[in-house]
Motif scaffolding. Structure first.
Motif, short mmCIF file in Angstrom:
data_model
loop_
_atom_site.label_atom_id
_atom_site.label_comp_id
_atom_site.label_asym_id
_atom_site.label_seq_id
_atom_site.Cartn_x
_atom_site.Cartn_y
_atom_site.Cartn_z
N ASN A 1428 -2.08 6.78 4.69
CA ASN A 1428 -2.36 5.50 4.04
C ASN A 1428 -1.03 4.76 3.87
OD1 ASN A 1428 -3.09 3.36 2.44
ND2 ASN A 1428 -4.39 4.56 1.08
N ILE A 1429 -0.71 3.93 4.84
CA ILE A 1429 0.57 3.22 4.82
C ILE A 1429 0.68 2.32 3.59
CG2 ILE A 1429 1.97 1.49 6.02
CD1 ILE A 1429 2.05 4.20 7.30
N GLY A 1430 -0.40 1.63 3.25
CA GLY A 1430 -0.36 0.73 2.10
C GLY A 1430 -0.05 1.47 0.82
N ALA A 1431 -0.65 2.65 0.64
CA ALA A 1431 -0.39 3.42 -0.57
C ALA A 1431 1.05 3.91 -0.61
CB ALA A 1431 -1.35 4.60 -0.64
N LEU A 1432 1.57 4.37 0.52
CA LEU A 1432 2.95 4.82 0.56
C LEU A 1432 3.90 3.66 0.23
CD1 LEU A 1432 2.92 7.07 3.75
CD2 LEU A 1432 2.72 7.76 1.36
#
Length: 1844
Positions: A1428-1432
């Motif tokens: 999850n790029i957005g969460a990272l």
């Protein structure tokens, strides 16, 4: 005169007949007299003319006329005689002389055949007659008529041309005469009008003559106005007679028609001029209406040219405030519109191409508020016709309008207004090639681009302009705005209301226009009513505007007097009997909102609003949902804007909450939320009432969102009401954390509101009420994909972290984690290996001694020199023993390990010497360092003179190690060592000296100072020479290693860093040439040894073309393939491969990234079992690959480490390489008999495998599986515990310590010391991503290995094995203690890089720890789902704001995350914006915490290096450039110097870069400007050592900055942003430097650069950064050059002057026109005048910024400006200079040689294109303001032949 005496005497006889006869006789005698008596005769004639007798004078005049007629007397003499007599005669004789003069003038005109040209008006005979006496006027009128009648046969046009100067004189002399000449003017024009009636067929030229002279008729007072009115009436009457006659006979119909229209247009143009204040317009307009009526009666068609008449009437109507004038204008308009409408084809065609009539709509509607019934009646009739035209135009297909650029007429106010309306209507906005003064004022000139994002429209700029005008009115009571401006603005926006796409924007503009002038309120109300009626009853494409239009009503309530009218307009729409009709229900819905908005504007409307919003209304309209929603929304507005008023509506709020409709209830919750926010209602009191209504809020997203907005106000008293607060929190958390809710925008908004509401509560209370709150928040963050929800969680997480930081003291006393068993073992190694009681000799364990032995001065405090000699002697003695006992065995790997150990030893030796010297002296640190190094150097050289070969090898390495630990500034020591080693290198007979000298020489070259380029080149050249010439493979290999070391310092410094005595470009080329020679030579040598074709090696050589210094000799001493012992050759070849591997960093810096990948693949292919497509094949491949494999095993970790740093290494390659090493070692261990080759290869493979694993794990980018790792460790254990040779034992031990990160044998890259393991990592794991010692589980697994090596190091049975074990474990100890060691050279980038790491003891349950674990744990994300790029990214943003971070391996974490985004192959779910980049967030995180963690600082250092920086994607480059200031404050002095040098080189290379397009380049330059601005913020110019570097970067960036343009094109937006940031940066720079940098003395050199400097000065002056006087110094430069080249500069200066004081503007105006009088390019200065007058005049909103229009518009702009009271003071000098310039340009345009007489400075021939229009404009302005010129100049002005 004696011969005439008798005759003359007879003239005195009082007998008329005798007198006549005497006069006849005198003239007869004169006629027959010889030439010699002519003078006497003339005297006699003069005597007769001056007689007092009427008879004598009469006969004398007659006779004189006969003489001239018979050509006896010259015409000029005759005129002179009569004129002289006229001036002195009695009044009764005046008519006689005037008649005589009239006769002579007629005779003269006939003699000249109608071509009588006069050089000046004063010499005109009629002018001379009129000028001499007043009595001449009566007879003169008669003579003029006679002149016309008698000479018309010669051509009436010529007659009129002859009379024009006279007529101009008659009119112009009016203000200069004490008598009343106006009567004579009227009589003269009346006489000429009578002539027109008499000579109808020849009347048209006379009409044109009079029309040309009308502009000179004065209009200062009422008398002048009456005269003008009479003259117009006379002309109209005469035209009527002529027209009826000519049209009736069908002669000259077209000419008569055109003449009449021109007459009307000319008169109205004079009446409608901005500078004219005419109060007698009614009679004039009536006369013109009569003229047009005659044309219509005569059957003449409606002319298209009458549109100009309509435009003039439009301006007059907007300007007029007198009732009878308005009525007369309306009547004329009504007549014209009716006449036009009668021609249907014409009307339809005109409407389709945008007619002028729609502009009348707003002014006509404004007149409907007039108290006069007549005016309203006429206005209503005009309005009905205009409406038809507007509707037709709205429905007509859109067509593009083309404007001709030929000899266009001068602009008028009406045409300017029409032009902007036409552009907007047909093109939706400005033409692509034009801009507007509004744009220049409020964007390009007055505001930053960020204020107006996206596309800017004329309507939006108009609203901004209206706002500024309102602000000026509030600030200055004396501010005055002409009444016509709001009306004209309303005229344009009123038309645009009907536009299919611009309608909504135009309605907003109408609202803004209404705020300019309070008087506009009633007209706007009428406009709303009119358009509402129009839109409701016609089929128009813009009927949807009705609601938007009605929304204009509330804005009118700002005026107190308008409240009743507005309320009365809205109230009828609220009748309850309207139920049942959908349309009327919609009106009720809208009217409620309108009434609410009216209350927002004016509180006086509350009583009406309150009546509408009573609770009973919800019952009355219970079945009408939209009406209930409207009421609820209005209640919410009241509660939000005025909570006290909201309390009055509390019962209505309750009714909303109790409603069954979710939307109404949602508004009720919002209303209550506003009341709670204002604290007029207690939340928990209200909660007790509404709790039951909040149970089902999850059924509707809008309801849930509104409820969350309310529930956040429970935070205030949550501690007081814990039970209720717990219920509230549960509701909020349930909504905010629910993952089952549908993923739509409404529910997303509700979840965001819930999370934001949670953020209002105290963190301690949240943790108390919600179990595991931090864990749940972290889980939610890593699980969520929607960016809006992630942003809300970020805010909440940051608040939690700040709270935890504020209460961090409670965790300080947490039990400290004890060190691991490995660390405890390493602590006691020196005591165990070298126990104090047992004197183990240093020679027995030389390797460990180098790493462990240390001597400290016990008597430093005594301050004697004895301490120094004791310490120095102890180290010297110890080194002698080591040098004699340490065997290198011709093994390059052992040499590198020894060199690494010697560096540690030399560092301790240097430190001890410096401490000893420091106790004795007070010298500077550099002097102490030099003394200490010099003493060591002397000792080593002395030892080297007479020593054994083994000692010589080690001494050569020691010299290199000493220079490596010295600072770069130790020039002399390194130079001496280099010369000494070069001498050894060139001793071909002593191989033992050569090979180690070559290695050390390369190491020294890599550490030389930037100014030691000569020494570096000598060292590298020596190595290249020996590599070519030596017959020893070992020496060749050592030279290869040395060249690899040398490559570490090649191309690391930019051109800017080079000393001044060397050309920068030449220096760079030399380094590139050296690198090419190194790579080519190494490739060639390896190719020879390989004996098989290799495309990769050949391509490497091809990448670096041969230079003139290349001389590769034939390599004859090659490998003997029949040899059984390859030991010597294997290490020689290994050195060559290691050198090639070391060169990849320099190759990468040279921009050859592909070559790095080729070298990596090639080295991999030389390792057996490597699965590589480049595996070398051939008949002898088995032999050659085995020989190459040892060097490949050692070189590969170096290459892979570098490739990891520059992202040229993929994760899948790790497993392949580990497997390759594992298989190779396993096969080698199977072999029972060991030759030298097998021993060497097994040692190299163990060291290389360990180093590779340690490198990969320390970088932390790629995860490594645990099982293969354990398998390799077991193989290492087998190597050092089995019955193998000692060197194999050593390889196995080094493999173990290298896996732990020791990096034995690697002098290029240093691994960071691992962090202490976390207690949360004790569970068994399947793979590892990070240093082994940072993981508790693996540390436990590796402890037995270290213990075994530790025990072997104590075992004295096998001294060789003990030696190697002690050496290996000492390497590990030295690595783990390197954190506390301080380098003598301080070569690390950070200025405080040796600071002790801050111990952040963070609890496991803390939010910052949860987020950190989520990022550092390779099992990302926490939920176990896909990445999850957005969460990272969100987690990184949160931690960027964290006050402190836990002590984790952040360097490895960030590097791994940087790779995650690139490795992502699957699309992401959720709403992720385009600009979201995990890599950017990694970079920003590093910038935020680099000051605390060295590994983050190292990471930034690597990214900032030029070659690495160029390889980054644009977004990361921009991010780094934007944070230059942060980098400057983090890096040390030398690193900052290199940083700015790199930036300078990048800026230079960016211009020629082919990778980026123009927009990308512009974006990068913008980022660079931002970064430099950040550098200058808070920088002290006096103390900063980097200011020179910053200024150089600014100069480079400025040199590539595009010239600023006023064009609104999309491709110009990048330039606008660049300039915005550039000016912001320049604004912060040092004033003295800025003044010097922006100085411009001439435009002849560096034209573009100087233009940009002028533009920069203008922008800075506008911002107040520099005074306008600095800009004023450039006037002579910028106003005396070609206009086409400097247009944008003029526009920029004018935009700046718009914000200057009035005095500065006026002075610029005067100076500009004065410069035009002497400039070689007068058009340049006049264009500037046009620009300045345009932006300063009141008509600025209507004007177009375009070369073709600015000049024509000067007829409006300058006239308007000089009529302004604030500018009248400069009118006289302005007109005076303008007249001088006009004469000069007029002479240039008409006579190419004449201007040389007027000015010493010639006008350039290129100006001929501009000259006609210049003359036309300047002439017009001078005519308008002719009163400021004397009569003489006015006459010359009128005499100029200017085409109108």
């Amino acid at each position: 005169m004696a011969s005439y005496a008798t005759l003359l005497e007879k003239t005195r006889v009082p007998q008329p007949s005798i007198q006549r006869l005497a006069v006849i006789s005198v003239f007869s005698k004169f006629r027959s007299a010889p030439e010699s008596e002519s003078e006497t005769g003339r005297e006699a004639i003069s005597f007769c003319l001056t007689s007092e007798s009427i008879t004598v004078v009469d006969q004398s005049v007659r006779e004189l006329c006969r003489l001239v007629s018979d050509s006896v007397l010259d015409l000029s003499r005759g005129l002179l005689e009569l004129q002289s007599a006229l001036e002195g005669c009695d009044s009764k004789l005046v008519p006689l002389f005037v008649k005589g003069l009239g006769f002579l003038i007629r005779i003269g005109y006939e003699q000249k055949h109608g071509n009588w040209k006069l050089n000046s008006t004063e010499n005109h005979p009629f002018v001379r007659i009129l000028s001499c006496r007043v009595e001449t006027q009566t007879e003169l009128l008669h003579q003029v008529s006679l002149f016309v009648m008698r000479n018309r046969r010669l051509g009436m046009v010529g007659v009129c041309e002859f009379l024009e100067p006279f007529l101009n004189f008659v009119i112009l002399r009016v203000p200069f005469t004490d008598s009343s000449p106006s009567l004579f003017v009227r009589e003269l024009i009346s006489s000429m009008a009578s002539l027109c009636c008499s000579c109808r067929h020849e009347a048209l030229p006379v009409f044109r003559l009079v029309m040309r002279c009308l502009k000179y008729i004065p209009g200062k007072n009422s008398e002048d106005n009456r005269n003008f009115s009479c003259i117009v009436k006379t002309l109209v009457d005469a035209y009527t007679v002529v027209a009826r006659d000519l049209v009736g006979t069908r002669l000259e119909v077209i000419e008569v028609h055109v003449l009449g229209v021109q007459l009307v247009d000319t008169v109205l143009l004079l009446c409608a001029s901005p500078h004219v204040q005419n109060t007698e317009q009614e009679a004039v307009i009536e006369s013109l209406r009569h003229l047009l009526a005659v044309q219509k009666d005569l059957g003449l068609p409606y002319s298209r040219d009458l549109s100009l008449v309509v435009l003039s009437l439009l301006f007059m109507l907007a300007k007029s405030s007198v009732e009878h004038e308005q009525l007369s204008i309306l009547k004329l308009l009504l007549f014209l519109l009716k006449w036009k409408s009668e021609n249907e084809n014409f009307s339809v065609r005109d409407a389709a191409c945008s007619s002028v009539e729609p502009l009348l709509l707003f002014p006509i509607i404004a007149l409907m508020s007039s108290p006069s019934k007549s005016v309203k009646g006429a206005a209503s009739k005009v309005l009905s016709i205009v409406e038809n035209v507007l509707v037709t135009m709205s429905n007509a297909p859109k067509s593009e309008v083309h404007t001709s650029e030929g000899d266009s007429p001068l602009s008028r106010v009406g045409s300017v207004v029409f032009r902007i309306m036409q552009q907007l209507w047909h093109q939706n906005d400005y033409a692509p090639s034009t801009s507007s003064f509004l744009r220049m004022t409020y964007i390009n000139g007055g505001e930053s681009q960020e204020t107006y994002p996206g596309s800017v429209t004329w309507n939006s700029l108009l609203r901004e302009h209206a706002k500024r005008l309102c602000d000026r009115k509030k600030l200055s009571a004396s501010f005055y705005l002409s009444q016509e401006i709001p009306i004209l603005l309303g005229a344009v926006t009123g038309v645009l209301v009907m536009h299919p796409s611009l309608g909504p924007d135009a309605i907003d503009s109408l609202t803004a226009v209404g705020g300019i002038d309070p008087k506009m309120s009633v007209p706007l109300l009428l406009v709303v009513l009119y358009y509402s009626n129009l839109l409701s009853r016609t089929n128009l494409p813009c009927q949807s505007l009705l609601s938007k239009l009605l929304g204009l009503l509330p804005s009118l309530a700002a005026q107190q007097v308008m409240i009743p009218l507005v309320v009365q307009t809205i109230t009828p729409m609220l009748h309850k009997d309207a139920k049942g009709s959908v349309h009327l229900l919609r009106m009720i819905f809208q009217s409620i909102r309108l009434l609410c908005q009216t209350w927002v504007v004016n509180d006086r409307a509350f009583s009406s609003l309150q009546e509408v919003l009573r609770p009973k209304g919800f019952k009355d309209f219970i079945s009408e949902r939209h009406i209930c929603i409207s009421m609820a929304a209005s209640i919410e507005d009241v509660c939000k804007r005025h909570p006290d008023r909201g309390v009055d509506l509390i019962l209505s709020v309750q009714a909303c909450i109790e409603s069954q409709d979710f939307s109404v209830r949602a508004f009720g919750f919002q209303s209550l939320s506003h009341l709670c926010e204002a604290d007029v209602i207690d939340f928990y009191t209200a909660w007790g009432v509404i709790e039951k209504h909040a149970q089902n809020i999850k059924l509707d997203p809008l309801l849930a969102c509104s409820a969350c907005l309310l529930l956040k106000w429970g935070a205030m008293d949550a501690e007081v009401y814990p039970e209720d607060a717990e219920k509230v929190l549960n509701i909020l958390w349930e909504i905010g954390s629910s993952m089952q809710i549908p993923k739509d925008s409404q529910w997303t908004k509700a979840r965001v509101s819930a999370l934001m509401a949670l953020g209002q509560y105290e963190v301690s209370f949240l943790e108390k009420q919600i179990s595991d709150f931090n864990k749940k928040c972290a889980y939610l963050l890593f699980s969520e994909t929607d960016v809006r929800i992630l942003n809300a969680i970020e805010d909440l997480s940051v608040k939690i972290m700040i709270h935890e930081h504020s209460v961090r003291r409670r965790y300080v006393r947490e039990k400290k984690v004890s060190g691991s068993k490995i660390e405890k073992l390493l602590d006691v190694i020196p005591q165990v290996i070298f126990p104090p009681g047992k004197r183990i000799k240093t020679g027995e364990l030389p390797g460990a001694a180098l790493l462990c032995l240390s001597f400290s001065p016990k008597d430093v405090k005594l301050g004697s020199s004895k301490s120094f000699h004791d310490i120095h002697g102890q180290f010297e003695e110890a080194f002698k023993v080591v040098a004699k006992s340490l065997q290198l065995s011709r093994n390059i790997s052992l040499a590198l390990i020894s060199l690494q150990s010697l560096k540690a030893f030399m560092s301790r030796w240097m430190r001890a010497n410096i401490l000893s010297i420091g106790a004795m002296a007070t010298e500077s640190s550099s002097d102490k360092t030099f003394k200490a190094a010099n003493n060591i150097m002397k000792s080593l050289v002395y030892m080297a003179e007479e020593t054994l070969p083994r000692s010589a090898e080690n001494i050569a390495l020691a010299l290199g190690a000493l220079c490596a630990v010295l600072p770069a500034a130790a020039h002399n020591i390194k130079a001496s060592a280099s010369k000494f080693l070069l001498g050894w290198l060139l001793e071909h007979e002593h191989e033992h000296r050569q090979w180690t000298a070559g290695i050390s020489l390369g190491l020294i070259s890599s550490s030389l100072h930037v100014t030691d380029h000569k020494q570096k080149f000598q060292n590298i050249s020596g190595l290249l020479e020996v590599l070519c010439s030596s017959k020893s493979t070992l020496v060749k290999g050592a030279c290869g290693v040395g060249l690899g070391f040398s490559c570490q310092d090649l191309l690391t410094r930019t051109e800017a860093s080079v000393s001044s005595d060397v050309d920068s470009e030449s220096y760079k080329k030399q380094e590139e040439g050296l690198l090419g020679r190194i790579v080519r030579l190494l490739s060639s040598v390896l190719h020879h040894f390989l004996r098989t074709p290799c495309d990769t090696l050949e391509s490497l050589s091809a990448l670096f073309p041969l230079g003139k210094e290349d001389n590769i000799t034939r390599l004859t001493h090659l490998l003997d393939e029949n040899s059984d012992d390859f030991d010597d050759d294997i290490w020689g070849i290994a050195g060559l491969i290691i050198g090639l591997g070391m060169s990849v960093c320099a190759i990468y810096r040279a921009g050859k990234k592909d070559a790095v990948v080729k070298i990596k693949n090639l080295i991999v292919s030389w390792i057996p079992y490597a699965d590589s497509p480049q595996q070398t094949s051939g008949s002898n491949s088995n032999v050659t690959v085995r020989i190459f494999s040892a060097g490949s095993c050692l070189a590969l970790p170096l290459v892979i480490t570098f490739c990891q740093k520059v992202e040229l290494f993929e994760a899948h390659e790790v497993d392949n390489l580990i497997s390759c090493y594992k298989d190779l070692i396993s096969e080698l261990l199977i072999v029972k008999t060991y030759g030298a080759f097998h021993k060497s290869l097994l040692m190299a493979s163990c060291i290389g495998a360990g180093d590779l694993l340690g490198s990969v794990l320390n970088e932390g980018i790629h995860p490594v599986e645990i099982e293969p790792l354990k398998g390799l460790l077991e193989l290492f254990k087998t190597c050092y515990s089995g019955l193998y040779p000692p060197v194999v034992h050593f390889g196995g031990m080094l493999g173990v310590v290298n896996v732990l990160g020791a990096g034995a044998g690697d002098l290029v890259f240093s691994h960071p010391v691992p962090r202490a393991p976390s207690s949360s990592e004790e569970n068994k794991i399947s793979y590892l991503s990070g240093p082994v010692l940072s993981n508790s589980y693996l540390t436990q697994q590796l402890t037995p290995f270290v213990q075994e090596i530790f025990l072997i190091a104590q075992d004295t049975k096998d001294r060789q094995q003990q030696h190697y074990a002690a050496w290996a474990i000492s390497f590990l100890r030295n690595y783990l203690r390197s954190r506390d060691a301080s380098s003598v050279g301080n070569e690390i980038q950070s200025s405080d890089s040796h600071r002790n790491p801050i111990s952040h003891n963070v609890p496991e349950h803390a939010m910052v720890m949860k987020l950190a674990q989520g990022l550092t744990n390779p099992n990302l994300p926490l939920t176990g789902s896909s990445l999850n790029i957005g969460a990272l990214s969100s987690a990184l943003r949160c931690l960027s704001h964290a006050p402190r971070l836990p002590n984790l391996d952040w360097g490895a974490t960030i590097r791994r995350l940087m790779r995650q985004e690139n490795q992502l192959d699957v699309p992401q779910s959720g709403f992720i914006p385009k600009d979201t980049s995990l890599r950017e967030e990694c970079l920003k995180f590093s910038l935020a915490h680099a000051s605390e963690f060295d590994e983050l600082l190292t990471f930034l250092d690597e990214l900032s290096e030029l070659s690495r920086f160029k390889a980054l994607e644009q977004s990361l480059q921009s991010c780094l450039l934007c944070h230059l200031g942060d980098l400057m404050r983090m890096f040390s002095g030398s690193r900052v110097d290199k940083l700015f040098d790199d930036i300078s080189c990048f800026v230079i290379s960016l211009s020629s870069d082919q990778v980026y397009n123009c927009d990308q380049k512009s974006s990068l330059r913008v980022s660079c400007w931002k970064g430099l601005s950040q550098c200058l913020e808070g920088t002290s110019f006096e103390s900063s050592e980097y200011i020179t570097k910053i200024e150089k970067c600014i100069e480079l960036l400025f040199s590539v900055l595009p010239v600023a343009s006023q064009s609104p094109k999309v491709d110009q937006m990048g330039s606008v942003k660049e300039w915005s940031e550039a000016v912001r940066c320049l604004q912060q720079s040092h004033r003295d430097w800025l003044h010097k940098f922006l100085q411009v003395s001439s435009l002849e050199t560096d034209f573009q650069g100087n233009l940009k400097k002028i533009q920069a000065k203008a922008k800075l002056a506008r911002l107040g950064a520099i005074p306008f006087s600095e800009l004023g110094k450039l006037k002579a430069i910028i106003l005396n050059c070609e206009e086409s080249d400097i247009w944008d500069v003029h526009a920029e200066i004018v935009a700046a002057l718009h914000h200057a004081e009035g005095g500065i503007k006026r002075q610029w105006l005067i100076d500009a026109v004065e410069i035009s009088c002497v400039s070689s390019y007068p058009s340049n200065a006049i264009f500037f005048v046009g620009l300045l007058s345009s932006i300063c005049c009141k008509y600025m909103p209507f004007l177009t910024l375009d070369r073709s229009t600015v000049l024509r518009d000067m007829s409006v702009t300058v006239s308007s400006l000089l009529s302004d009271p604030n500018w009248e003071v400069v009118a006289e000098p302005f007109i005076s200079f303008l007249w001088t310039s006009l004469e000069r340009v007029y002479s240039f345009a008409t006579d190419s040689d004449a201007n040389a007489k007027l000015s010493s400075q010639q006008i350039e021939q290129i100006e001929r294109d501009h000259a006609p229009m210049l003359v036309k404009v300047m002439h017009h302005i001078c005519v308008v303001f002719r009163d400021h010129l004397p009569l003489e100049k006015q006459l010359r002005l009128a005499a100029m032949m200017v085409v109108p």
